[in-house]
Structure formats: C-alpha cells, structure tokens
Design a protein around this motif. Structure first.
Motif, short mmCIF file in Angstrom:
data_model
loop_
_atom_site.label_atom_id
_atom_site.label_comp_id
_atom_site.label_asym_id
_atom_site.label_seq_id
_atom_site.Cartn_x
_atom_site.Cartn_y
_atom_site.Cartn_z
N ARG A 103 -3.80 3.09 -16.23
CA ARG A 103 -5.13 3.74 -15.80
C ARG A 103 -6.48 2.43 -15.60
O ARG A 103 -6.72 2.19 -15.97
CB ARG A 103 -4.92 5.31 -16.43
N ARG A 162 -6.52 6.58 -2.57
CA ARG A 162 -7.65 6.66 -3.45
C ARG A 162 -9.31 6.98 -2.79
O ARG A 162 -8.66 6.06 -1.99
CB ARG A 162 -7.70 6.30 -5.23
N GLU A 196 6.25 3.56 -7.57
CA GLU A 196 5.53 4.36 -8.40
C GLU A 196 5.09 5.96 -8.03
O GLU A 196 6.06 6.56 -7.40
CB GLU A 196 3.73 4.39 -6.99
N PHE A 212 0.73 10.04 -10.23
CA PHE A 212 -0.55 9.56 -10.03
C PHE A 212 -0.34 8.12 -10.82
O PHE A 212 -1.44 7.22 -9.49
CB PHE A 212 -1.71 10.31 -10.25
N TYR A 213 -0.34 8.49 -12.08
CA TYR A 213 -0.39 6.88 -12.99
C TYR A 213 0.88 6.01 -12.93
O TYR A 213 0.83 4.89 -13.82
CB TYR A 213 -1.38 7.36 -13.40
N GLU A 215 -10.87 12.39 -10.03
CA GLU A 215 -10.69 11.88 -11.45
C GLU A 215 -12.52 11.43 -11.76
O GLU A 215 -11.94 10.88 -12.62
CB GLU A 215 -10.08 10.50 -11.03
N LYS A 216 -13.09 11.82 -10.91
CA LYS A 216 -14.21 11.40 -11.51
C LYS A 216 -14.99 12.27 -10.71
O LYS A 216 -15.34 12.28 -9.52
CB LYS A 216 -14.44 10.18 -11.35
N LYS A 250 4.43 11.93 0.28
CA LYS A 250 5.45 11.50 0.47
C LYS A 250 5.84 10.16 -0.13
O LYS A 250 6.69 9.24 -0.82
CB LYS A 250 5.87 12.26 1.68
N ARG A 251 4.63 9.19 1.05
CA ARG A 251 4.64 7.32 1.22
C ARG A 251 4.02 7.38 0.53
O ARG A 251 4.25 5.51 0.13
CB ARG A 251 5.65 7.66 2.74
N LYS A 252 3.03 8.05 0.45
CA LYS A 252 1.71 6.47 -0.46
C LYS A 252 0.92 7.33 -1.06
O LYS A 252 0.91 9.02 -1.66
CB LYS A 252 1.22 7.19 0.62
N ILE A 253 0.13 6.95 -2.56
CA ILE A 253 -0.56 7.08 -3.41
C ILE A 253 -1.63 5.74 -3.24
O ILE A 253 -1.68 4.96 -3.12
CB ILE A 253 -0.39 6.79 -4.67
N ALA A 262 -7.73 11.15 -6.45
CA ALA A 262 -6.38 9.94 -6.06
C ALA A 262 -5.47 10.93 -5.02
O ALA A 262 -5.02 12.16 -5.50
CB ALA A 262 -6.00 9.70 -7.08
N PHE A 263 -5.07 10.52 -4.44
CA PHE A 263 -3.95 11.62 -3.60
C PHE A 263 -2.90 10.71 -3.30
O PHE A 263 -2.57 9.76 -3.83
CB PHE A 263 -4.86 11.25 -1.66
N LYS A 264 -1.26 12.37 -2.72
CA LYS A 264 -0.51 11.51 -2.98
C LYS A 264 0.71 12.13 -1.98
O LYS A 264 0.41 13.40 -2.00
CB LYS A 264 0.71 11.64 -4.47
N LYS A 297 -0.24 16.53 -2.62
CA LYS A 297 -1.03 16.19 -3.83
C LYS A 297 -2.10 15.72 -4.06
O LYS A 297 -2.70 14.52 -3.30
CB LYS A 297 0.23 16.44 -5.03
N PHE A 298 -3.22 16.22 -4.63
CA PHE A 298 -4.85 15.67 -5.12
C PHE A 298 -4.53 15.68 -6.71
O PHE A 298 -4.72 16.76 -6.78
CB PHE A 298 -5.61 15.91 -4.40
N LYS A 299 -5.81 15.13 -7.08
CA LYS A 299 -6.07 14.71 -8.41
C LYS A 299 -7.53 14.33 -8.61
O LYS A 299 -8.04 13.22 -7.57
CB LYS A 299 -5.37 13.48 -9.36
N ASN A 355 0.64 -1.39 0.02
CA ASN A 355 -0.28 -0.33 0.24
C ASN A 355 0.65 1.24 0.06
O ASN A 355 0.35 2.51 -0.09
CB ASN A 355 -1.09 0.06 1.43
N TYR A 356 2.06 1.52 -0.05
CA TYR A 356 2.81 2.34 -0.36
C TYR A 356 3.21 2.55 -1.38
O TYR A 356 2.51 1.88 -2.69
CB TYR A 356 4.46 2.22 0.70
N ARG A 357 4.78 3.05 -1.61
CA ARG A 357 4.49 3.44 -3.35
C ARG A 357 5.68 2.57 -3.77
O ARG A 357 5.61 2.36 -5.13
CB ARG A 357 5.11 5.24 -3.58
#
Lengths: 219, 199
Positions: free
Chosen positions: A106, B172, A72, A75-76, B132-133, B167-170, B163-165, B128-130, A39-41
C-alpha cells in the motif's frame, strides 16, 4: 540538495565499514531485474543475479536466474509463484528453487510499504530445504510525493526466515536491509543496498554483510 | 535429477550484453519523456507573496514543507502542512497568487447525501471500488472568501482517489466532485510500482 543525499550515502557506506569489522564475511551481489506489467492483473518479474565473496577468499560464488509470475488479488494483494536456478561455483551441485508468495502493498501519502510471506522449496542434489519467510519493507522518496526521474529514495526491510530440512535441526535467520536508490529514468532505477544477515541466530550464528547493487527495469 | 550445468563464460557475456542493452534503451527513452514532477524546495525559494497569503490564512502551521511543481512549461508552488491535526495542501500560481486548497478528511465527515451520491456514481464504473483518500477542495478565490469557507468547513467540492476492480483490471482514478456529489473532473492515477520492495 545533492550534497544532502551524498551525506546519506556516506553514512550508509560508513555503517558498512563499521559493521564489516564484526561480520564473518562480506559479500557483493549485483542484479538486473526486469518487470513487465501490462496494466492488467498479471505481472512478471525476471532477474539475473551474481554473488561474490570479498576478502581473502574472494571469488564468484554463484550466478542465478529467476522468474516470478504474479496475480493481483483484492485491491492491495498479490499472489505469486516463482522459479529460480542457481549455478553454484564451489559445488558440484546446482540449486533449483520454487517459491510461492503472497504480498500486500500500500501507499500512504509518500510512504510505500509491503508485507511479503513466502514459502521456498530449495532443491540441491537430493536435499530439499523448506524456507518460510516474512518480510516487511518500506520506501520513501527523498523529494516530493513520488520518486521522479533523477530523484533519490530510501528503503528498509526486515525479514525473518524459518528453515527446515529432513534430518537437520531447523533454524532461524534474520535479515536487515537498507536501500538507497535513484530513479535514473522513468523506467529504470538503480539501487544500492546493505544487507545484514544473522544466519542460524538461535544456534551458531554466522554474521554476513551483503552489498547489493541492483538495476530495476520496468517494461 | 541434476539440472544441466551452464556454460559460465557464455552466461557472463549474456549478462554484460543485457546490462549494455538496458542502459542504451533506458537512455534513449529518457530523452523522449515530458518532464512533470514535484520538487521539494527551501522556504527561501518559495514566493514571498504566497508566504504572506499563508500567514494571513493559517498563521499557526506545523510540519511545513514547500514544493515546486513542473508540468511541461508551467510552474506552480505548493505548501503542505498540518493544522489542528489535519493535512493541508495549498497550491499557488507561478506569480504567487492563490490557486487551490485541499484538506484531507475521513469518509465519515461527508454528509450521507453527498457520500450516497458519490457512491452511486462510482458504482457504475466497475464491479468493486474502494475510496482511498478524500480531500475537501477549495477552488481559486479571494483570501477573505477562502478564509470564511475554511472557518465554516464549507468546501467547493471533494477530491477523491478511488481504486477500482473489475474482472481483468485493478486501477485508480482521481475524481473531483462538486459539493452535491456530481462529477466535475476525472484523471487516471499512475500505476504504482512495488517491484523493488517485493523482489
């Protein structure tokens, strides 16, 4: 519904039979892929794979083990590095492959899609082969917005490879892949693929058909 | 340097053992899971009351698809279709009564006040965030009231996947905002798997 998916399976199998009449060789591959995503990058994928030739010269061609580490970006996106060891049964040498890749994936409602750009360095004895590859893949659940347990999905990929090696004329390969998979449980899916390869298609084209059976286990 | 040659017989046994272990663990895990999924169904399996409601709300639909949703012991039905180029999703209770309606829209269809308010709240969650829908959300109401709201494009709120980002994680999340851009509900969205597409 079940009979509907069986019909798709039959169409896939029939198309294999039809194409097998015009391909030079048919090969069978089985693989087990294990992926770990915390669940991390960072994420990790390891795989064991075996390839065999069918027909008159039937026999095991090689067994390989590979590992990829991915990070990662954006975002994608995802950048990754991989190592693969292949034990070639019909040769005195074995193969070591190092891979760098970037992937962009995506989901648009039901449809998942992925672009992948890869650079392989393949070491066989004193030979080094560079392979630059691009692949576009899609996957679509056959029931609902996502593939749940006991449900089927379809997939397809198209991949082009440019292959270069010292003192050898570079060449292009083309691959076309169709997948039918089933989500056996929440963490495990089984996928049957037919893969058509046109190797060195600008020169002396060799046409190959691969039948792949792969298990994908997510930890 | 030539890599060492593997002992093939031993290697083959390891592979078979791995396959056996995987299948055992997978079967053991699958029994403990809660069943929650969306299943496509035929039009004839969809509640007739729900179909009547659909006909009175939006008679000229295209690309109709019917689904049954199971979440533990509770069941619901969902109709997805297109109308005037927009994607609609109308959910019904098990008895066929109207539950909620969602219509996919583009970000630029939201008023500046609402989108600013939403952005302000999302900005506090991660670096950061994006978005998506975005879907307009209409809660449970009478058919007449829903019809009026749909005609006036006057939703009760907005359902947004972000979607959130950091430092360590992405990751939704799915948010339900009211029509002024205040958060009503937050849910984590299941992480997507692409391994079978990428490797």
């Amino acid at each position: 519904m079940t009979s509907y998916y069986f019909r798709i399976l039959i169409v896939l199998l029939l198309s294999q039979t039809a194409v097998s009449q015009i391909v030079d060789n048919t090969l069978f591959q089985n693989a087990l892929n294990i992926s770990y995503d915390n669940n991390y990058r960072w994420s990790f994928v390891s795989a064991l794979e075996q390839r065999s030739l069918t027909g008159d010269n039937a026999g095991l061609l090689h067994i390989q083990a590979s590992h990829y580490t991915n990070y990662e970006v954006g975002f994608y996106g995802q950048i990754g590095i991989g190592i693969m060891y292949r034990d070639l049964r019909n040769s005195n040498t074995s193969e070591l492959r190092i891979t760098e890749q970037y992937a962009y994936s995506r989901k648009y409602n039901q449809l998942k899609m992925a672009h992948r750009i890869r650079w392989d360095q393949r070491y066989r004895g004193d030979r080094i082969t560079h392979r630059w590859r691009y692949r576009y893949s899609i996957a679509l659940p056959l029931n609902g917005i996502q593939t749940d347990k006991n449900e089927w999905y379809l997939g397809a990929s198209i991949e082009t490879l440019f292959i270069a090696e010292n003192r050898t004329k570079p060449f292009w390969d083309q691959r076309l892949i169709f997948n039918l998979g089933n989500q056996i449980s929440r963490n495990f899916k089984l996928q049957l693929s037919t893969e058509y390869r046109w190797e060195s298609f600008t020169q002396n084209t060799e046409r190959l058909l691969f039948i792949n059976l792969g298990g994908y286990w997510s930890l | 340097m030539k890599p060492p040659v593997l002992d093939m017989t031993r290697f083959k046994h390891i592979i078979y053992l791995l396959f056996f272990l995987v299948s055992t663990v997978v079967i053991a895990q699958s029994n403990a899971l809660k069943i929650e999924h969306e299943k496509r169904i035929k039009s004839s399996e969809f509640p007739s009351l729900s179909k009547q409601i659909l006909d009175s709300l939006i008679p000229f639909r295209v690309k109709m698809k019917y689904y049954q949703e199971t979440d533990g012991d509770s069941n619901s039905y969902e109709a997805k279709f297109k109308y005037k180029g927009k994607k609609y999703s109308i959910e019904f209770f098990e008895n066929g009564a109207l539950k909620e309606t969602e219509i996919e829209i583009k970000k630029n269809k939201l008023s500046k006040i609402v989108i600013d308010s939403i952005n302000k709240r999302l900005d506090t969650v991660a670096r950061k965030f994006k978005i998506e829908k975005i879907q307009e959300h209409y809660g449970p109401s009478s058919i007449l009231s829903l019809k009026q709201k749909l005609q006036q494009s006057n939703p009760d709120g907005y359902e947004i996947i972000v979607a959130f980002k950091d430092k360590r994680k992405i990751y939704r999340r799915e948010y339900l905002f009211d029509r002024r851009g205040m958060i009503l509900e937050v849910k984590d969205v299941k992480r997507l798997e692409y391994d079978f597409l990428l490797f």
